[in-house]
Design an enzyme around this catalytic site. Structure first.
Site, short mmCIF file in Angstrom:
data_model
loop_
_atom_site.label_atom_id
_atom_site.label_comp_id
_atom_site.label_asym_id
_atom_site.label_seq_id
_atom_site.Cartn_x
_atom_site.Cartn_y
_atom_site.Cartn_z
N GLU A 67 0.83 -1.20 0.00
CA GLU A 67 0.00 0.00 0.00
C GLU A 67 0.86 1.25 0.00
OE1 GLU A 67 -0.57 -2.67 1.80
OE2 GLU A 67 -2.56 -3.30 1.16
N HIS A 136 -11.16 -4.23 9.09
CA HIS A 136 -11.71 -4.02 7.74
C HIS A 136 -13.03 -3.24 7.78
CE1 HIS A 136 -8.92 -7.28 6.77
NE2 HIS A 136 -9.15 -7.13 5.49
#
Lengths: 332, 374
Positions: A67, A136
């Site tokens: 990321e 998440h």
């Protein structure tokens, strides 16, 4: 037989985002898309499906699983003229790109004395609804409202999503574009190719007189459902959809509160130091005399989000909770 | 063992440590030997079959709406059972979210994995009891934890004493995709410079959701270790004997104080990334067919049958055990109650803050307001 008007075209939030990406990539070949699973897979939430086939690997770039690199590379590309749209699969994973986003992208223009810009969009999705668990599901928009140099948007409808995405891509500053996993399948009126929504402008999604409910992202729909229920009880609620988190459009909020005298802020993010605190503080500072009741916040308690979907539903404010809070506020 | 022999490829092909061929033939390797008997191989067969059954049953439960999600290990059983069985009781393992086979080896009841994926608890096994860490979701993060743990046992004097019951090692599991993460590379640096007793066990299953291994590396992953200053080995990840032998050697090396090692278990994710994924969208079925020929269970079965080590009764016994296990998991899963809504406040802090206690009370009042409403 009389001619009838065609009903307005409806699209899902997901399709609206795809249209926005498609149109901007058609119009400007500096626009590129990069991330994990964005190409062949079409995006973890299927937003970019079909774009690889149309624009090719040169512009729709499947990346290694890093990321930090995805956002750092987007920044590097942006600094030399590209208009990258980077996708980070979950808002929770922005923890892995904080340096690139907060220390690098947000500060590039200032620290290079205005000589460089970072016209990039980082698309993320957040929120509950799928039992995705503690790492998440978080709603972290408030973190980024606290970072000068970043713009942050969180649209609630397909038309706003498309319009804001187009504005974000055309913007010369880095924009964090927050989607919600509970919104992708939601349908709404489609917007045409010239439609844009300016960054920094809230929208009154429903007019009312008795109180103002401020919400954004998926919570706007909860607020609207609550307003519908309140109307049946004779309470007229105005629903303000912030749409942009930073810069915050307090003018629209204050104008509404000026009329209603009551403010309820509803957010999915946990309560303490959430964006609701900022809106409440601004309202208190600037509108003290006009408030007919204390400002009220409704938010998720300060807990770690569970994977259990029953718990998820219980924790995050729903329409019933908004109705109850609004009722209290109006009667107080 | 000679680690230097494992660095270079012969004839440009990466050397692959294999001790049991896909056809079920035992083969020798100059550096690694399988030192257990056929009884142990029978035990491995049982482990492999039962682990696959756990996976199958959990996948079915997810499809029936009983689990939120499931991360299948289909195809990776040998890598996990081989490495898991190589661990000593005092070794500590850090898994991803797919190490159901390693959990099995560490004595974690599969029902606890089911509970985690059902969302009724956080797994619930005691990592201090099983020496098996709780599942880590964010990719690669656990490599840093493992390196820290390894540095800890090193400082506790639990490495290189020569006492086999005392010397300990750490093993950390991760995938091919994780090797692109900064965390993993940073853990390599620290493990190397501190000579930490950690085995980096990478299951290269060829796919990081839809991104193929070519998107993560231009060289075989095991060769990355050399650049960090420790040895790397590629092992046939579908060969339970080779996975056992290589991992055992790597762990022993770590326990002796010779530092980290990277084991690349070359395998294949036969199923989807998770039940949320549909791999037919990005990979060809021919690839799956190719790997089916290398199935980790079939080759053990071929070895046992061909050499007359077991009879049909053995297989029937394992099957019956698998059926029983599946039935127990199913019944156990369906009987798991949803957690009490107020339990969400219990473990935010070790000691609940007054603020959170107040929020808990408010929340209880809010929930109570609905009682009798419907």
């Amino acid at each position: 037989m009389s001619a009838t008007l065609a009903p307005p075209r409806t699209v899902t939030y997901r399709e609206a985002l795809r249209e926005g990406l498609f149109e901007e990539m058609e119009a400007d070949d500096r626009v590129i898309l990069l991330g994990e699973d964005v190409g062949r897979y079409g995006g973890a939430y299927a937003v970019s499906r079909g774009l690889l086939e149309r624009f090719g690997e040169h512009r729709v770039i499947d990346m290694p699983m890093s990321e930090a690199l995805i956002v750092g590379a987007a920044l590097g590309a942006a600094a030399v003229g590209a208009r990258p749209v980077a996708e980070i699969m979950y808002m929770d994973f922005v923890t892995l790109v904080m340096d690139q986003l907060v220390n690098q992208a947000a500060k590039l223009h200032y620290m290079f004395g205005g000589q460089l810009t970072a016209p990039m969009v980082v698309r993320v999705q957040q929120g509950i609804g799928r039992g995705a668990g503690s790492q998440h599901s978080q709603s972290l928009e408030a973190w980024f409202a606290h970072v000068p140099g970043l713009k942050v948007v969180a649209p609630s409808t397909p038309a706003d999503a498309k319009g804001l995405l187009k504005s974000a891509i055309r913007d010369d500053d880095p924009v964090l574009f927050i989607e919600h996993k509970g919104l992708y399948a939601r349908k709404g009126e489609a917007a045409g190719p010239t439609h844009t929504v300016p960054i920094g402008l809230a929208d009154v999604k429903r007019s009312g007189e008795d109180l103002t409910i401020v919400a954004w992202s998926n919570m706007v729909h909860t607020a609207l459902a609550a307003a519908e229920e309140l109307a049946r009880e004779g309470v007229s609620a105005e629903v303000v959809d912030l749409r942009t988190i930073a810069p915050l459009d307090m003018a629209t909020v204050l104008a509404s509160v000026g009329r209603t005298g009551r403010l309820l802020i509803v957010h999915e993010a946990v309560r303490t130091a959430g964006l609701g605190a900022e809106i409440a503080a601004e309202t208190a500072e600037r509108h003290h005399g006009q408030l007919r009741a204390p400002v009220r916040r409704l938010a998720t308690p300060d807990v770690v989000l569970p994977a259990n979907t029953t718990l998820e539903r219980e924790l995050v404010p729903d329409a019933d909770a908004v109705v109850a809070a609004a009722r209290d506020l109006v009667r107080s | 063992m000679s680690v230097t022999a494992s660095f270079g490829g012969r004839e440009g092909r990466p050397p692959l440590v294999q001790l049991l061929t896909p056809e079920g033939e035992r083969v020798e390797h100059p550096d690694f030997a399988f030192d257990l008997d056929d009884e142990a191989i029978k035990g491995f067969y049982r482990d492999l079959v039962l682990t696959r059954r756990v996976d199958f049953e959990a996948t079915a439960l997810q499809r029936q709406g009983e689990l939120g999600i499931w991360a299948s290990l289909l195809g990776q059983e040998a890598a996990q059972i081989g490495s898991g069985r190589a661990l000593s009781a005092q070794d500590y393992a850090f898994p991803t979210y797919r190490e159901h086979g390693v959990a099995w080896c560490r004595g974690v009841d599969p029902l606890q994995l089911i509970g985690l994926f059902r969302g009724v608890d956080q797994g619930g096994w005691d990592p201090r009891e099983s020496n098996f860490h709780l599942y880590t979701i964010v990719i690669g993060a656990q490599t840093l934890h493992a390196t820290g743990y390894a540095m800890g046992i090193q400082r506790d004097g639990l490495v290189g004493t020569g006492d086999p019951r005392r010397d300990a090692a750490t093993i950390v599991y991760f995938g091919d995709g994780a090797t692109s993460q900064g965390d993993v590379n940073e853990s390599f640096v620290f493990a190397s410079v501190y000579n930490a007793p950690v085995v980096f066990f990478c299951q290269n299953n060829q796919w990081a959701i839809s991104e193929p291994i070519e998107r993560q590396s231009r060289i075989p992953l095991y060769q990355r270790a050399l650049g960090f200053g420790f040895p790397g080995v590629r092992v046939d990840g579908n060969d339970v004997l080779a996975c056992y032998a290589v991992t055992k050697a790597a762990l022993q090396r770590a326990r002796e104080g010779s530092g980290p090692m990277l084991v690349e278990a070359f395998t294949y994710r036969m199923g989807a990334h998770t039940t949320s994924d549909d791999p037919t969208r990005y990979r060809l079925s021919e690839e799956l067919e190719h790997w089916k020929l290398k199935d980790p269970i079939e080759r053990v079965k071929a070895y046992l049958s061909r050499n007359g080590i077991v009879d049909a009764g053995f297989y029937a016994g394992v099957e019956a055990e698998a059926d029983e296990l599946a039935a127990r998991l199913r019944a156990g899963c369906l009987s798991m109650p949803d957690p009490d809504p107020l339990s969400i406040f219990d473990h935010v802090y070790v000691e609940t803050t007054p603020q959170l206690r107040q929020q808990r009370e408010d929340f209880a009042g809010y929930l109570a307001s609905f009682e009798g409403a419907h």
